[in-house]
Design a protein around this motif. Structure first.
Motif, mmCIF file in Angstrom:
data_model
loop_
_atom_site.group_PDB
_atom_site.id
_atom_site.type_symbol
_atom_site.label_atom_id
_atom_site.label_comp_id
_atom_site.label_asym_id
_atom_site.label_seq_id
_atom_site.Cartn_x
_atom_site.Cartn_y
_atom_site.Cartn_z
ATOM 1 N N ASN A 136 -10.944 -37.243 -4.968
ATOM 2 C CA ASN A 136 -11.477 -36.858 -6.196
ATOM 3 C C ASN A 136 -10.317 -36.829 -7.220
ATOM 4 N N GLY A 137 -9.150 -37.305 -6.938
ATOM 5 C CA GLY A 137 -8.102 -37.401 -8.042
ATOM 6 C C GLY A 137 -7.329 -36.048 -8.106
ATOM 7 N N TYR A 138 -7.307 -35.187 -7.287
ATOM 8 C CA TYR A 138 -6.583 -33.814 -7.422
ATOM 9 C C TYR A 138 -5.418 -34.028 -6.446
ATOM 10 N N PRO A 139 -4.401 -33.060 -6.667
ATOM 11 C CA PRO A 139 -3.334 -33.118 -5.772
ATOM 12 C C PRO A 139 -3.862 -32.680 -4.258
ATOM 13 N N ALA A 140 -2.824 -33.252 -3.411
ATOM 14 C CA ALA A 140 -2.864 -32.872 -2.076
ATOM 15 C C ALA A 140 -2.364 -31.716 -1.546
ATOM 16 N N LEU A 141 -2.734 -30.306 -1.642
ATOM 17 C CA LEU A 141 -2.293 -29.349 -1.406
ATOM 18 C C LEU A 141 -2.217 -28.732 0.135
ATOM 19 N N ASN A 142 -1.427 -28.588 0.877
ATOM 20 C CA ASN A 142 -1.320 -28.446 2.056
ATOM 21 C C ASN A 142 -1.349 -26.663 2.088
ATOM 22 N N ALA A 143 -1.678 -26.086 3.123
ATOM 23 C CA ALA A 143 -1.637 -24.463 3.236
ATOM 24 C C ALA A 143 -0.963 -24.243 4.387
ATOM 25 N N GLY A 144 -0.527 -23.195 4.711
ATOM 26 C CA GLY A 144 0.261 -22.293 5.444
ATOM 27 C C GLY A 144 -0.195 -21.047 5.906
ATOM 28 N N ILE A 145 -0.475 -20.655 6.993
ATOM 29 C CA ILE A 145 -1.266 -19.373 7.633
ATOM 30 C C ILE A 145 -0.296 -18.777 8.555
ATOM 31 N N GLY A 146 0.064 -17.490 8.080
ATOM 32 C CA GLY A 146 0.712 -16.713 9.310
ATOM 33 C C GLY A 146 -0.200 -15.460 9.787
ATOM 34 N N LEU A 147 -0.106 -15.111 11.015
ATOM 35 C CA LEU A 147 -1.112 -14.148 11.507
ATOM 36 C C LEU A 147 -0.262 -13.374 12.612
ATOM 37 N N HIS A 148 -0.459 -12.202 12.349
ATOM 38 C CA HIS A 148 0.223 -10.989 13.307
ATOM 39 C C HIS A 148 -0.804 -9.762 13.501
ATOM 40 N N TYR A 149 -0.480 -9.170 14.430
ATOM 41 C CA TYR A 149 -1.199 -8.090 15.101
ATOM 42 C C TYR A 149 -0.254 -6.769 15.271
ATOM 43 N N GLY A 150 -0.586 -5.614 14.616
ATOM 44 C CA GLY A 150 0.393 -4.483 14.734
ATOM 45 C C GLY A 150 -0.220 -3.204 14.231
ATOM 46 N N THR A 151 0.516 -2.419 14.076
ATOM 47 C CA THR A 151 0.264 -0.969 13.561
ATOM 48 C C THR A 151 0.250 -1.014 11.905
ATOM 49 N N VAL A 152 -0.532 -0.612 11.244
ATOM 50 C CA VAL A 152 -0.571 -0.374 9.776
ATOM 51 C C VAL A 152 -1.104 0.885 9.277
ATOM 52 N N VAL A 153 -0.700 1.099 8.232
ATOM 53 C CA VAL A 153 -1.222 2.439 7.508
ATOM 54 C C VAL A 153 -2.346 1.825 6.544
ATOM 55 N N GLY A 154 -3.477 2.211 6.857
ATOM 56 C CA GLY A 154 -4.669 1.634 5.859
ATOM 57 C C GLY A 154 -5.452 2.749 5.324
ATOM 58 N N GLY A 155 -6.046 2.311 4.312
ATOM 59 C CA GLY A 155 -6.957 3.273 3.504
ATOM 60 C C GLY A 155 -6.995 3.194 2.051
ATOM 61 N N VAL A 156 -7.337 4.098 1.448
ATOM 62 C CA VAL A 156 -7.292 4.373 -0.064
ATOM 63 C C VAL A 156 -5.841 4.881 -0.223
ATOM 64 N N LEU A 157 -4.995 4.098 -1.045
ATOM 65 C CA LEU A 157 -3.779 4.376 -1.517
ATOM 66 C C LEU A 157 -3.885 4.878 -3.154
ATOM 67 N N ASP A 158 -3.728 6.218 -3.225
ATOM 68 C CA ASP A 158 -3.773 6.676 -4.500
ATOM 69 C C ASP A 158 -2.442 6.682 -5.383
ATOM 70 N N SER A 159 -2.711 5.981 -6.414
ATOM 71 C CA SER A 159 -1.291 5.751 -7.325
ATOM 72 C C SER A 159 -1.433 6.203 -8.672
ATOM 73 N N GLY A 160 -2.343 7.113 -8.858
ATOM 74 C CA GLY A 160 -2.275 7.801 -10.224
ATOM 75 C C GLY A 160 -3.424 7.116 -10.917
ATOM 76 N N CYS A 161 -3.197 6.123 -11.978
ATOM 77 C CA CYS A 161 -4.185 5.569 -12.846
ATOM 78 C C CYS A 161 -5.010 4.479 -11.905
#
Length: 451
Positions: free
Chosen positions: A318-343
């Motif tokens: 349809n005349g748009y650019p050919a944009l390839n995509a890259g995907i990175g995938l990993h499994y591990g321990t994270v710190v997750g939840g609501v991160l309060d940063s003031g405002c």
């Protein structure tokens, strides 16, 4: 934006309000025809005709001009004035010596129209209607007392504090109760709108199940360590495209890409943590980890490889650019939840696993691969590894990280065309190709996930 359910409730409420209005008209008409208005026939006829005209105009306005609030206010004011005329029409038409007590018809119509205004659940309109009626009612009581009292003050006070004053007070208490109900509805309505807005904002980033969990105030939103699969998706050469593309075209391409990626992520029960330009960060296992997080993340990544390849080929046609995509995938321990940063508080994940996933997505470019997966994620799979031409790479050094890791990646096929042409491709939908490309047809190498 009003919901369909809200619009339906508004319509049903308006129908009930209209019915009450015409019940009041029927009572007025019956009273006129049955002759229950001696001495005020002309005034009563004027009230009935005026009320019919106002009712028709009110119904037409509600049907064709529902958002004109000043018209609603005008009709409420006119209703209040007509109630006053109904209550004391016999005062205007009869001599001073006659009985000027309230009629049953006047009282019934006054309370019916008060409920009619109350059904609009607008406390401002309730206040206007009841305020006008009560002020006029008290004024008419004072006028009646002045016309009937003797010369002394005691008879004047006695004429004022009569049965009609008790009915006036009853009307006032009823109006107050309806006002408080309308006020409670206002508060509930605003809370519902805020809840809908929060739900809408959450649904842009989370799957429906996660949204429900967050709305219930689950402890899963608290900041804590948990295991999760982290995915980064990024478009190649998008910056060069963005520098020269018209704004409308840029917005369309980016919006379609985000819609496709986020839809696929949600389909597999993942969470969109954030959009970073043409990059998307997704998490599987946030806010609550499950046993199949790694399996769902890998299945999502493979579906995204197909979907983004289809999208690229469709864009080229349809005349748009050919944009390839890259995907990175990993499994591990994270710190997750609501991160309060003031405002600004953010529901996100942080940690080394996030950095590794982002480095793997960057590594996909040097490998010319659509997908790079860490061996840590492969080791967490509960189901057999999906069939694909996986290429192992040991001891890969990631920038900014001391220890190397083992990875598995898929080589991008040059000039790949989807096996099944879809002439009805809809850019807003999620494409999941079940006929995987040629690099996914070979069986996996033995012991691929044990290293």
């Amino acid at each position: 934006m009003k919901s369909v359910i809200g619009a339906h409730w508004n319509y049903a409420r308006e129908i009930r309000s209209i019915l009450l209005r015409f019940v009041a008209f029927a009572i007025l008409l019956a009273n006129l025809l049955l002759g229950g208005n001696e001495g005020a026939e002309r005034t009563h006829l004027i009230v009935v005709v005026s009320y019919l005209v106002i009712s028709i105009a009110s119904v037409a306005t509600a049907r064709f001009l529902p958002d004109r609030s000043w018209l609603k206010t005008l009709f409420v004011v006119l209703d209040a004035l007509l109630v006053v005329l109904i209550l004391y029409a016999h005062i205007l038409g009869g001599p001073v010596t006659e009985n000027h007590n309230l009629t049953t018809t006047g009282l019934v119509v006054a309370f019916i129209l008060l409920n009619h205004v109350g059904l609009k659940l607008d406390r401002r309109l309730v206040l206007i209607f009841s305020g006008l009626v009560l002020a006029s009612w008290m004024t008419m009581l004072a006028i009646t007392a002045a016309r009937h009292h003797s010369a002394d003050m005691v008879s004047l006070i006695g004429s004022f504090f009569n049965q009609d004053l008790g009915l006036t007070v009853s009307f006032g208490f009823t109006a107050l109760a309806i006002y408080l109900l309308a006020k409670d509805h206002d508060r509930t309505h605003k809370e519902a709108l805020r809840a809908d807005e929060r739900r809408l904002n959450l649904s842009r980033f989370f799957s429906p199940l996660v949204v429900a969990d967050l709305e219930e105030g689950s402890s899963a939103i608290d900041l804590e360590r948990r295991n999760a699969a982290i995915m980064f998706v990024d478009l190649r050469n998008f910056t060069s495209f963005a520098e020269n593309a018209p704004a409308r075209e840029l917005a369309w391409v980016l919006g379609e890409y985000r819609h496709l990626v986020s839809g696929t992520i949600f389909e597999h029960g993942g969470t969109v943590d954030k959009f970073i330009g043409d990059g998307v960060m997704a998490v599987f296992g946030q806010p609550s980890p499950t046993e199949d997080d790694a399996d769902r993340a890998l299945a999502c990544a493979l579906d995204l490889v197909d979907a983004l390849s289809d999208w690229k080929n469709h864009s080229v046609r349809n005349g748009y650019p050919a944009l390839n995509a890259g995907i990175g995938l990993h499994y591990g321990t994270v710190v997750g939840g609501v991160l309060d940063s003031g405002c600004h508080s953010e529901f996100t994940v942080i940690g080394d696993a996030v950095n590794v996933a982002q480095r793997l997505e960057s590594l996909a470019k040097s490998f010319d691969a659509p997908l790079v997966v860490s061996s840590a994620l492969m080791a967490q799979l509960r189901e057999p590894v999906p069939t694909a031409l996986w290429i192992p790479q040991s001891s890969v050094v990631l920038p900014g990280r001391r220890l190397p890791i083992d990875v598995w990646y898929l080589r991008r096929e040059a000039g790949f065309t989807p096996a099944e042409e879809n002439t009805n491709y809809e850019t807003g939908g999620v494409q999941t190709a079940f006929h995987r490309s040629s690099f996914q047809l070979s069986p996996p190498a033995p012991d691929m996930c044990t290293g």
